[in-house]
Scaffold this motif. Structure first.
Motif, PDB file in Angstrom:
ATOM      1  N   PHE A 152       0.831  -1.206   0.000  1.00  0.00           N
ATOM      2  CA  PHE A 152       0.000   0.000   0.000  1.00  0.00           C
ATOM      3  C   PHE A 152       0.867   1.259   0.000  1.00  0.00           C
ATOM      4  CE2 PHE A 152      -2.058   3.177   2.918  1.00  0.00           C
ATOM      5  CZ  PHE A 152      -2.964   3.680   2.006  1.00  0.00           C
ATOM      6  N   ILE A 153       1.851   1.299   0.886  1.00  0.00           N
ATOM      7  CA  ILE A 153       2.726   2.467   0.949  1.00  0.00           C
ATOM      8  C   ILE A 153       3.547   2.602  -0.331  1.00  0.00           C
ATOM      9  CG2 ILE A 153       4.683   3.499   2.163  1.00  0.00           C
ATOM     10  CD1 ILE A 153       2.046   3.760   3.659  1.00  0.00           C
ATOM     11  N   LYS A 154       4.062   1.497  -0.823  1.00  0.00           N
ATOM     12  CA  LYS A 154       4.787   1.532  -2.097  1.00  0.00           C
ATOM     13  C   LYS A 154       3.908   2.108  -3.200  1.00  0.00           C
ATOM     14  CE  LYS A 154       7.636  -2.638  -1.440  1.00  0.00           C
ATOM     15  NZ  LYS A 154       7.763  -4.058  -1.874  1.00  0.00           N
ATOM     16  N   SER A 155       2.666   1.656  -3.242  1.00  0.00           N
ATOM     17  CA  SER A 155       1.755   2.090  -4.311  1.00  0.00           C
ATOM     18  C   SER A 155       1.483   3.587  -4.243  1.00  0.00           C
ATOM     19  CB  SER A 155       0.449   1.308  -4.232  1.00  0.00           C
ATOM     20  OG  SER A 155       0.657  -0.068  -4.472  1.00  0.00           O
ATOM     21  N   LEU A 156       1.355   4.133  -3.034  1.00  0.00           N
ATOM     22  CA  LEU A 156       1.164   5.580  -2.894  1.00  0.00           C
ATOM     23  C   LEU A 156       2.362   6.339  -3.467  1.00  0.00           C
ATOM     24  CD1 LEU A 156      -0.295   6.019   0.723  1.00  0.00           C
ATOM     25  CD2 LEU A 156      -1.517   6.276  -1.445  1.00  0.00           C
ATOM     26  N   LYS A 214      14.770  -1.505   0.759  1.00  0.00           N
ATOM     27  CA  LYS A 214      15.522  -1.969  -0.400  1.00  0.00           C
ATOM     28  C   LYS A 214      14.589  -2.262  -1.574  1.00  0.00           C
ATOM     29  CE  LYS A 214      18.898  -5.475  -1.829  1.00  0.00           C
ATOM     30  NZ  LYS A 214      19.692  -6.648  -1.390  1.00  0.00           N
ATOM     31  N   GLU A 215      13.478  -2.928  -1.292  1.00  0.00           N
ATOM     32  CA  GLU A 215      12.509  -3.237  -2.346  1.00  0.00           C
ATOM     33  C   GLU A 215      11.863  -1.960  -2.885  1.00  0.00           C
ATOM     34  OE1 GLU A 215       9.747  -5.895  -0.576  1.00  0.00           O
ATOM     35  OE2 GLU A 215      11.209  -7.521  -0.299  1.00  0.00           O
ATOM     36  N   LEU A 216      11.512  -1.054  -1.992  1.00  0.00           N
ATOM     37  CA  LEU A 216      10.902   0.209  -2.407  1.00  0.00           C
ATOM     38  C   LEU A 216      11.837   0.995  -3.313  1.00  0.00           C
ATOM     39  CD1 LEU A 216       8.787   2.502  -2.233  1.00  0.00           C
ATOM     40  CD2 LEU A 216       9.929   3.249  -0.130  1.00  0.00           C
ATOM     41  N   VAL A 217      13.083   1.102  -2.909  1.00  0.00           N
ATOM     42  CA  VAL A 217      14.060   1.853  -3.692  1.00  0.00           C
ATOM     43  C   VAL A 217      14.222   1.239  -5.080  1.00  0.00           C
ATOM     44  CG1 VAL A 217      16.525   2.397  -3.869  1.00  0.00           C
ATOM     45  CG2 VAL A 217      15.296   2.799  -1.722  1.00  0.00           C
ATOM     46  N   GLN A 218      14.269  -0.082  -5.150  1.00  0.00           N
ATOM     47  CA  GLN A 218      14.420  -0.738  -6.449  1.00  0.00           C
ATOM     48  C   GLN A 218      13.240  -0.423  -7.361  1.00  0.00           C
ATOM     49  OE1 GLN A 218      17.218  -2.576  -7.561  1.00  0.00           O
ATOM     50  NE2 GLN A 218      16.100  -2.026  -9.422  1.00  0.00           N
ATOM     51  N   GLU A 219      12.035  -0.426  -6.807  1.00  0.00           N
ATOM     52  CA  GLU A 219      10.851  -0.126  -7.617  1.00  0.00           C
ATOM     53  C   GLU A 219      10.842   1.331  -8.068  1.00  0.00           C
ATOM     54  OE1 GLU A 219       7.073  -1.742  -6.587  1.00  0.00           O
ATOM     55  OE2 GLU A 219       7.932  -3.305  -5.317  1.00  0.00           O
ATOM     56  N   ILE A 220      11.288   2.234  -7.186  1.00  0.00           N
ATOM     57  CA  ILE A 220      11.384   3.643  -7.567  1.00  0.00           C
ATOM     58  C   ILE A 220      12.403   3.813  -8.685  1.00  0.00           C
ATOM     59  CG2 ILE A 220      12.115   5.935  -6.799  1.00  0.00           C
ATOM     60  CD1 ILE A 220      10.999   5.199  -4.017  1.00  0.00           C
ATOM     61  N   LYS A 240      15.744   9.016 -12.008  1.00  0.00           N
ATOM     62  CA  LYS A 240      16.163  10.389 -11.712  1.00  0.00           C
ATOM     63  C   LYS A 240      15.590  10.918 -10.399  1.00  0.00           C
ATOM     64  CE  LYS A 240      14.566  12.168 -15.494  1.00  0.00           C
ATOM     65  NZ  LYS A 240      13.959  10.922 -16.017  1.00  0.00           N
ATOM     66  N   VAL A 241      14.571  10.265  -9.872  1.00  0.00           N
ATOM     67  CA  VAL A 241      13.941  10.740  -8.640  1.00  0.00           C
ATOM     68  C   VAL A 241      14.915  10.616  -7.463  1.00  0.00           C
ATOM     69  CG1 VAL A 241      12.143  10.231  -6.940  1.00  0.00           C
ATOM     70  CG2 VAL A 241      11.582  10.295  -9.368  1.00  0.00           C
ATOM     71  N   ILE A 242      15.067  11.697  -6.717  1.00  0.00           N
ATOM     72  CA  ILE A 242      15.949  11.715  -5.552  1.00  0.00           C
ATOM     73  C   ILE A 242      15.223  11.080  -4.367  1.00  0.00           C
ATOM     74  CG2 ILE A 242      17.158  13.194  -3.898  1.00  0.00           C
ATOM     75  CD1 ILE A 242      17.417  15.243  -6.215  1.00  0.00           C
ATOM     76  N   LEU A 246      21.161   2.755  -0.221  1.00  0.00           N
ATOM     77  CA  LEU A 246      19.751   2.788  -0.590  1.00  0.00           C
ATOM     78  C   LEU A 246      19.232   4.192  -0.884  1.00  0.00           C
ATOM     79  CD1 LEU A 246      18.223   0.175   1.895  1.00  0.00           C
ATOM     80  CD2 LEU A 246      18.946  -0.149  -0.485  1.00  0.00           C
ATOM     81  N   ILE A 247      19.828   5.203  -0.286  1.00  0.00           N
ATOM     82  CA  ILE A 247      19.245   6.545  -0.403  1.00  0.00           C
ATOM     83  C   ILE A 247      20.268   7.544  -0.932  1.00  0.00           C
ATOM     84  CG2 ILE A 247      17.538   6.099   1.382  1.00  0.00           C
ATOM     85  CD1 ILE A 247      19.209   7.638   3.346  1.00  0.00           C
TER      86      ILE A 247
END
Length: 341
Positions: free
Chosen positions: A139-143, A210-216, A222-224, A251-252
């Motif tokens: 849910f948070i990833k999707s937002l 880690k999973e969230l960052v990979q999806e971003i 280019k997103v910071i 990761l960041i």
């Protein structure tokens, strides 16, 4: 970075397009170049969200119904070359001062984090979703991905609630079952601050990030990605945020610890600890302290602000982010002198 957090609480800056334009204009006049705008707060988004609507039936905070404050801010900021980062302030919390957990946990009670008594996990008035639950994580990833896909945003940010979970949480059925599976059937320790129990839960959040960052990165490299956690190790002991690990895992892009201190000596000690003990090989030019500018009736003495910025520069720290926007109105000449010259 000369940044400021723009909130929807204790501020009316987002309440109209006119107010947004005035806020952006003031930031530009005083030399700020980055705005971290609240995008997720009190169980509501500040943009029309199909993701949220699918869960609660509400697509946006009712206060902003019929508008898109995020888009309005982006448009105004681009005109004066200010970068906009979507700040997911509420993170994994579900509600504030609402024992039911608000609309999200009423719709999805199985998403609640639980303390040892079986109640919804609560800390400092906030009620929490279970940050270890895969559906909550999705849910948070999707937002976040929804914002990246639909807006010309410069970056996204988590803070002391993303990724996070109070250390009195993690006693729900799902988390207990997962722990037992990995610990020969043993129950989690009753001591919520047990070192290994803290580390096991913080490692779950590291994996989520880690999973969230990979999806971003897959969606828009280019997103910071920036994070603004509390001071370490307090952050891990209380909110399971092992942010030095996030840095070592690469990761960041930017770390903005909340170095909210009320005197210079305390501020200096925390900055020294971060540099000497916590940054590791992380690029120091991507470290910007979070500095307290206003909370309730408190505003720092201008001399403290000056010493804070001077010390940052002496440590080769090239900027800071101030909490929060309303405070800069009280220091117009100060920021004009410091940031415009």
């Amino acid at each position: 970075m000369r940044g400021v957090w723009l909130t929807s609480v204790a501020s009316d800056a987002l309440h109209s397009r006119k107010n947004i334009k005035e806020a952006v204009t003031l930031c530009h006049q005083l030399g700020f170049n980055t705005i971290f705008v609240v995008t997720w707060n009190s169980g509501y988004t500040l943009y029309p969200s199909e993701v949220l609507k699918s869960i609660t039936g509400k697509s946006i905070d009712p206060l902003f119904e019929g508008r898109d404050p995020l888009q309005e801010l982006i448009e105004e900021a681009k005109r004066v070359n200010i970068k906009v980062h979507a700040w997911f302030e509420f993170g994994f919390s579900a509600s504030y001062k609402d024992s039911t957990g608000g609309s999200i946990l009423q719709a999805k009670p199985e998403w609640a984090s639980r303390d040892q008594s079986g109640k919804i996990t609560e800390k400092n008035g906030f009620q929490w979703m279970n940050a270890l639950h895969p559906e909550v994580q999705d849910f948070i990833k999707s937002l976040i991905l929804e914002v990246i896909q639909n807006y010309e945003i410069d970056g996204i940010q988590g803070d002391d609630r993303l990724p996070a979970l109070p250390s009195n949480g993690g006693y729900d059925d799902f988390s207990v079952s997962l722990y037992k599976k990995e610990h020969a059937g043993n129950e989690p320790p009753q001591n919520e601050k047990d070192y290994d129990w803290i580390k096991w839960r913080s490692a779950q959040l590291n994996s989520f990030l880690k999973e969230l960052v990979q999806e971003i990165r897959n969606q828009d490299p280019k997103v910071i990605i920036s994070m603004a956690p509390s001071i370490y190790p307090w952050s891990e002991e209380n909110y399971l945020q092992d942010w030095p690990a996030w840095l070592s895992m690469n990761l960041i892009d930017i770390i903005i610890p909340q170095v909210y201190r009320y005197n210079f000596d305390a501020y200096q000690r925390e900055i020294d600890k971060i540099i000497d003990e916590q940054l590791g090989n992380f690029n120091r030019s991507h470290f910007y302290p979070g500095v307290l500018l206003q909370v309730d009736d408190y505003n720092p003495d201008p001399l403290l602000l000056a010493k804070t910025i001077d010390y940052n520069r002496s440590c080769h720290i090239k900027g800071e982010v101030f909490f929060f926007f309303e405070g800069i109105k009280k220091y117009k000449q100060f920021f004009t002198d410091r940031y415009k010259n």
